[in-house]
Design an enzyme around this catalytic site. Structure first.
Site, short mmCIF file in Angstrom:
data_model
loop_
_atom_site.label_atom_id
_atom_site.label_comp_id
_atom_site.label_asym_id
_atom_site.label_seq_id
_atom_site.Cartn_x
_atom_site.Cartn_y
_atom_site.Cartn_z
N LYS A 99 2.19 -4.88 -21.86
CA LYS A 99 1.61 -3.58 -21.51
C LYS A 99 2.64 -2.67 -20.85
CE LYS A 99 -2.51 -4.20 -23.16
NZ LYS A 99 -2.97 -3.44 -24.35
N TYR A 105 0.94 -10.69 -20.91
CA TYR A 105 0.13 -9.47 -20.99
C TYR A 105 0.79 -8.35 -20.18
CZ TYR A 105 -4.13 -6.59 -21.06
OH TYR A 105 -5.05 -5.59 -21.24
#
Length: 255
Positions: A161, A157
Site C-alpha cells: 500500500k 500489505y
C-alpha cells in the site's frame, strides 16, 4: 461539478465492499461502469442492480495480478465503449498468515501481486487509453497502512500500500501534461469483507463505528466530479473512533 453522464468508469474489486459501492454510485450519476473482479457471480449481481436502476454495466472478470489481465480487460472496454474516463483501482486482499514469522515466498508474492502489481497493471493499461484522449482520472484505494506503518495489517500489505501511494504521486508527476489526474485514498478501517481475514475477529459493534463502503463511494464520487483542472492528490480518512488511537490510549483491543 461536471456531469458523469456518458463517462466510462472501470471499477476493480467491484464485487463487494468499496468497489461495489463505488460502482453503484458512479452508475447512479450516469456513468457506464465496467466491473472487474476474480469471480463473475458477484460482478453480475452488481451489474444487475445497475441495469435494474436504468444504468449500463459491463461484466469483465479477470485476475488483475497477472501481467496481461489488466491490458486485456482495458482493451475490451476501449473496444466496447470507445474510451475510458475513470479508473477506480480498488482490487486488493489480505491474508490470515500475515506476520513475518508466517510469511512464505508464495504468500508474499500473492500479496504483492494482488495489492501492488494489480494497481500498476491497471494504471498502465488505463493510461494507454487516456493519453490520446488528453483526459482521464485514476482513483486508487490504498490504505491508512499506505501512510502509517503498523503491525496489524502485516508487512506485505503495508509495503504494497505504501507502493500504491508512491505510484499515484508518480503518475501525477508525469501524466499531468496529458491532462491526466491521479488520486490515492488512504482510509483507516473500512467495514468490508476483508475484515473476515483478520487474525482476531472484529465484532459487529466495532464494524459499525468504522468507515462504511458508502462513505468511500461518496468520496470517490466527489473526486470523480471535480473539474478537470483540479487534482486531489491524496486523501487520508479515518473514523472518529480510530481503533489505532484507542489502542494507544488503552481504550481498545490489542488487535
Amino acid at each position: 461539478m461536471p456531469d458523469l453522464k456518458g463517462k466510462v468508469a472501470w471499477v476493480t474489486g467491484a464485487g463487494s465492499g468499496i468497489g461495489e459501492a463505488a460502482a453503484l454510485a458512479l452508475a447512479g450519476e450516469g456513468a457506464i461502469v465496467a466491473l472487474t473482479g476474480r469471480r463473475r457471480e458477484p460482478l453480475q449481481s452488481v451489474a444487475d442492480q445497475i441495469v435494474g436502476a436504468g444504468g449500463q454495466a459491463l461484466v469483465l472478470p479477470g485476475d488483475l495480478g497477472e501481467p496481461d489481465g489488466a491490458s486485456r480487460i482495458a482493451s475490451a472496454i476501449a473496444e466496447e465503449c470507445g474510451r475510458l474516463d475513470i479508473l477506480v483501482s480498488n482490487a486488493g486482499m489480505n491474508i490470515l498468515e500475515r506476520s513475518w514469522e508466517k510469511l512464505t515466498p508464495e504468500r508474499i508474492k500473492a500479496m504483492l501481486d494482488a495489492n501492488l502489481g494489480s494497481a500498476f497493471y491497471c494504471s498502465s493499461a488505463a493510461l494507454s487509453i487516456m493519453r490520446p484522449q488528453k483526459d482521464g482520472l485514476l482513483i486508487h484505494t490504498a490504505s491508512w497502512a499506505g501512510r502509517f506503518v503498523g503491525l496489524v495489517p502485516g508487512p506485505a500489505y503495508v509495503a504494497a500500500k505504501h507502493g500504491v501511494v508512491a505510484m499515484s504521486h508518480a503518475i501525477n508527476m508525469e501524466e499531468f501534461q496529458h491532462g491526466i489526474r491521479s488520486t490515492v485514498l488512504c482510509p483507516a478501517e473500512v467495514a468490508t469483507p476483508i475484515l473476515d481475514l483478520r487474525p482476531t475477529p472484529v465484532p459487529p459493534e466495532e464494524r459499525a463505528r468504522m468507515i462504511q463502503p458508502g462513505h468511500m463511494a461518496d468520496l470517490i464520487l466527489y473526486v470523480a466530479k471535480l473539474p478537470a483542472t483540479i487534482c486531489m492528490n491524496e486523501v487520508v480518512i479515518s473514523p472518529t473512533w480510530n481503533r489505532g488511537y484507542a489502542r494507544l490510549a488503552g481504550l481498545g483491543p490489542k488487535r
